[in-house]
Structures are given as structure tokens and as C-alpha cells.
Scaffold this active site. Structure first.
Site, PDB file in Angstrom:
ATOM      1  N   THR A  31      58.125 -16.565  -1.114  1.00 33.63           N
ATOM      2  CA  THR A  31      58.408 -15.878  -2.380  1.00 33.63           C
ATOM      3  C   THR A  31      58.417 -14.365  -2.194  1.00 33.63           C
ATOM      4  O   THR A  31      57.999 -13.852  -1.157  1.00 33.63           O
ATOM      5  CB  THR A  31      57.314 -16.204  -3.416  1.00 33.63           C
ATOM      6  OG1 THR A  31      56.053 -15.795  -2.885  1.00 33.63           O
ATOM      7  CG2 THR A  31      57.274 -17.684  -3.728  1.00 33.63           C
ATOM      8  N   CYS A  32      58.845 -13.679  -3.235  1.00 40.02           N
ATOM      9  CA  CYS A  32      58.808 -12.224  -3.297  1.00 40.02           C
ATOM     10  C   CYS A  32      57.376 -11.760  -3.005  1.00 40.02           C
ATOM     11  O   CYS A  32      56.446 -12.349  -3.541  1.00 40.02           O
ATOM     12  CB  CYS A  32      59.226 -11.771  -4.689  1.00 40.02           C
ATOM     13  SG  CYS A  32      58.905 -10.037  -5.049  1.00 40.02           S
ATOM     14  N   PRO A  33      57.145 -10.735  -2.198  1.00 36.06           N
ATOM     15  CA  PRO A  33      58.127  -9.847  -1.557  1.00 36.06           C
ATOM     16  C   PRO A  33      58.478 -10.238  -0.126  1.00 36.06           C
ATOM     17  O   PRO A  33      59.037  -9.451   0.606  1.00 36.06           O
ATOM     18  CB  PRO A  33      57.380  -8.519  -1.551  1.00 36.06           C
ATOM     19  CG  PRO A  33      55.958  -8.925  -1.293  1.00 36.06           C
ATOM     20  CD  PRO A  33      55.774 -10.276  -1.944  1.00 36.06           C
ATOM     21  N   MET A  34      58.144 -11.484   0.282  1.00 38.20           N
ATOM     22  CA  MET A  34      58.300 -11.839   1.692  1.00 38.20           C
ATOM     23  C   MET A  34      59.727 -11.724   2.256  1.00 38.20           C
ATOM     24  O   MET A  34      59.891 -11.251   3.373  1.00 38.20           O
ATOM     25  CB  MET A  34      57.736 -13.248   1.933  1.00 38.20           C
ATOM     26  CG  MET A  34      56.235 -13.324   1.795  1.00 38.20           C
ATOM     27  SD  MET A  34      55.421 -12.024   2.736  1.00 38.20           S
ATOM     28  CE  MET A  34      55.959 -12.472   4.388  1.00 38.20           C
ATOM     29  N   ASN A  68      52.404  -6.723  -4.374  1.00 40.74           N
ATOM     30  CA  ASN A  68      53.832  -7.046  -4.285  1.00 40.74           C
ATOM     31  C   ASN A  68      54.688  -5.788  -4.393  1.00 40.74           C
ATOM     32  O   ASN A  68      55.608  -5.579  -3.609  1.00 40.74           O
ATOM     33  CB  ASN A  68      54.239  -8.034  -5.385  1.00 40.74           C
ATOM     34  CG  ASN A  68      53.961  -9.467  -4.980  1.00 40.74           C
ATOM     35  OD1 ASN A  68      53.099  -9.718  -4.162  1.00 40.74           O
ATOM     36  ND2 ASN A  68      54.700 -10.397  -5.554  1.00 40.74           N
TER      37      ASN A  68
END
Lengths: 185, 129
Positions: free
Chosen positions: A13-16, B20
Site C-alpha cells: 500500500t501507499c507509500p510503498m 506516510n
């Protein structure tokens, strides 16, 4: 679709996807193409935004079932600033008016860039393969070389004219092209 | 792109918001500094950051996090570190809570309000979580 390097961020998932893309692009040389596999639907928007803020070139995305395949071309340092040296040039509109004349167009961008949109009938010879494949081009005609912004095609034009070809560089090239476009796999 | 972030809350959701954005900015070649203050210190506390509380009534999201394969907070912290994100812990709050630099993950710095302000004064993006 030809890529120099693939990084797999599927299932993440974000931010991966962005973090993986960033790490992978550090390993590439300028001009090489990176393929990013992802299943995060947000990555379609994120990869494009990331490319815009880092200056790398987003080429496009292909969907393969649930997997999104993003293609990015790593920018050369100072890519936009190089000086053009080949003096015979034609602008995009000029080339558009000649498309019906059965002219020879050589597209020297990477295969993935070519696949996401090129001028119908243009022959794909990536810059890196030009020396080896020059004899595929007939000497008896004008040759129009095109890339994204006119820099790589300028280098190609210089190489070809050294070998006796009658070459015209298309400026700026595909980044501003509004004529007919063809896509391929 | 220069990004300044204040992390002032200590829940799991807060941690995801902070890390994030920070890792995404750093991955886009941004310069990122996070100032951890009050409960925000939990986000980099060696023990606390492994088990940050979910907001009351949202515990059932835990399953969603696992299903979506969202990275754990320790993983995000390590990634942020790798990408060059700078962590600054608030000295005043540490004193109040009786914490020392050794209570936190490796590689942090300690500073005060003026440290953050000096960094943030010409930042392009300033965020508070």
C-alpha cells in the site's frame, strides 16, 4: 514492453510503491526505463505526481489483470538544458505537413516511450542502438529524426550526418506533438 | 521541496498520517524534518511505537490494516530513516515525561521550539498531526 529494470511493489500500500520506485530509480542510468508493478490503485495518480516532482518522465501504465505496470524513464542530469548543435531542423507543424509525402522518420526514444505513442510509420531505433542499426536506413532520402524534446534526436542527427545521411532534426518533438499518433505493444 | 511536520499525537492513526506523508515526500527528493512533541513522542519511542493504540471504537480496523498489507510503524520509521527523514524530539516534553535520548529509536536529534521554527521558516509545506 521493454524495460531495463523491474521493481515489484504488488500487494503493497501507499507509500510503498513510491518508496520502492525511488530506491529502484537510483540504480538506473539516465535514459533507462523502469517498470513498476503495483496493485495499489492509488499508485496510478501517485507515480505520475512523483515523476512530476522529481523530473523523471512518466511514460504510461498498462493494466494486466489486477497488476498495474507503470513505466518511467529516468531523466539525465540537466536533460532539458543541453544545447542543440545540428543545424538542419524542422518544427512539429512542418513535419505534420510532410506526413503524406512518404518520408522516413526515425524515432530514437526508448522502446517503451515509442510504444505509448509515436508518429504512424516512424521507425523505432533507440539512441543506444543507432550505431549498430544505421544500415537499416537508406542513404538516398531525407531522414527525419524525432525524440521527446529534440535533444536525443539532435545527437542522433549529428551521428547520422557524420556518416553522410541527409538528416533533419524535429524540434521540439513528441512532447508537443499534436498530429496523428499510433500505439503499439 | 522542503517539508516540516509537527507530530503531537500518539495514536496509530496519527503515526500513519505522519510517516506516510514523510516517506512519500522524502521519496520525491524532498527534505523532511519531523518535530515530535507531547504524545507525538510515542511515535519514535523504542517500546511504545510497536503497539500504538487505535482510537476508541476503531479497533475493528486492525483487520483491515492487516488485509491491506499496510507496513507496521517500526517498518515505516526505518524506511523514513533510510530516506533521510530527520527526527527531532522535543526536549521540554522529554524532561516533563522523564525520558532520555536512549528511550527513542536510533538516529534522532533533540531540540526545542526554536529548532523547529528555524527549520520551518522557509519550508514549502508545513503540517501538524
Amino acid at each position: 514492453m521493454k524495460a531495463d529494470f523491474t521493481v515489484d511493489a504488488s500487494g503493497l500500500t501507499c507509500p510503498m510503491p513510491i518508496v520502492k520506485t525511488k530506491k529502484a530509480i537510483n540504480e538506473l542510468e539516465g535514459g533507462q526505463v523502469l517498470e513498476v508493478l503495483a496493485t495499489d490503485k492509488g499508485s496510478i495518480a501517485d507515480i505520475q505526481a512523483w515523476a512530476e516532482s522529481t523530473g523523471h518522465q512518466y511514460l504510461g501504465t498498462k493494466e494486466d489483470g489486477d497488476v498495474l505496470k507503470h513505466y518511467i524513464r529516468k531523466a539525465f542530469e540537466g536533460e532539458e538544458k543541453e544545447e542543440k548543435k545540428h543545424d538542419k531542423t524542422i518544427d512539429n507543424d512542418g513535419l505534420k505537413n510532410k506526413l503524406d509525402d512518404n518520408i522516413t522518420i526515425i524515432d530514437v526514444r526508448e522502446p517503451a516511450e515509442y510504444a505509448f505513442g509515436h508518429i504512424p510509420g516512424a521507425i523505432s531505433i533507440p539512441m543506444g542502438e543507432l550505431e549498430d542499426r544505421m544500415d537499416e536506413i537508406g542513404q538516398d532520402q531525407e531522414v527525419y529524426v524525432v525524440c521527446r524534446t529534440g535533444n536525443r534526436s539532435d545527437m542522433a542527427a549529428q551521428k547520422l550526418s557524420e556518416k553522410g545521411y541527409n538528416v533533419i532534426n524535429v524540434v521540439p518533438g513528441m512532447s508537443q506533438w499534436d498530429g496523428p499518433v499510433e500505439k503499439s505493444e | 521541496m522542503k517539508v516540516a511536520i509537527i507530530a503531537a499525537n500518539g495514536g496509530a492513526f496519527d503515526a500513519y498520517k505522519v510517516f506516510n506523508i514523510a516517506t512519500a515526500a522524502a521519496a520525491a527528493d524532498g527534505e523532511v524534518e519531523i518535530f515530535f512533541t507531547f504524545e507525538g513522542l510515542n511515535l519514535i519511542h523504542k517500546e511504545a511505537y510497536k503497539q500504538l493504540p487505535m482510537p476508541e471504537g476503531t479497533e475493528h480496523f486492525q483487520e483491515g490494516f492487516e488485509k491491506a498489507n499496510v507496513p507496521s510503524i517500526p517498518e515505516l520509521v526505518e524506511m523514513a530513516n533510510d530516506l533521510g527523514v530527520k527526527f527531532v524530539a522535543c526536549q521540554m516534553t522529554m524532561d516533563v515525561m522523564g525520558l532520555t535520548k536512549e528511550d527513542f529509536v536510533d538516529g534522532i536529534e533533540v531540540g526545542g521550539a526554536a529548532t523547529f521554527l528555524n527549520y520551518a521558516k522557509d519550508a514549502d509545506i508545513t503540517l501538524t498531526f
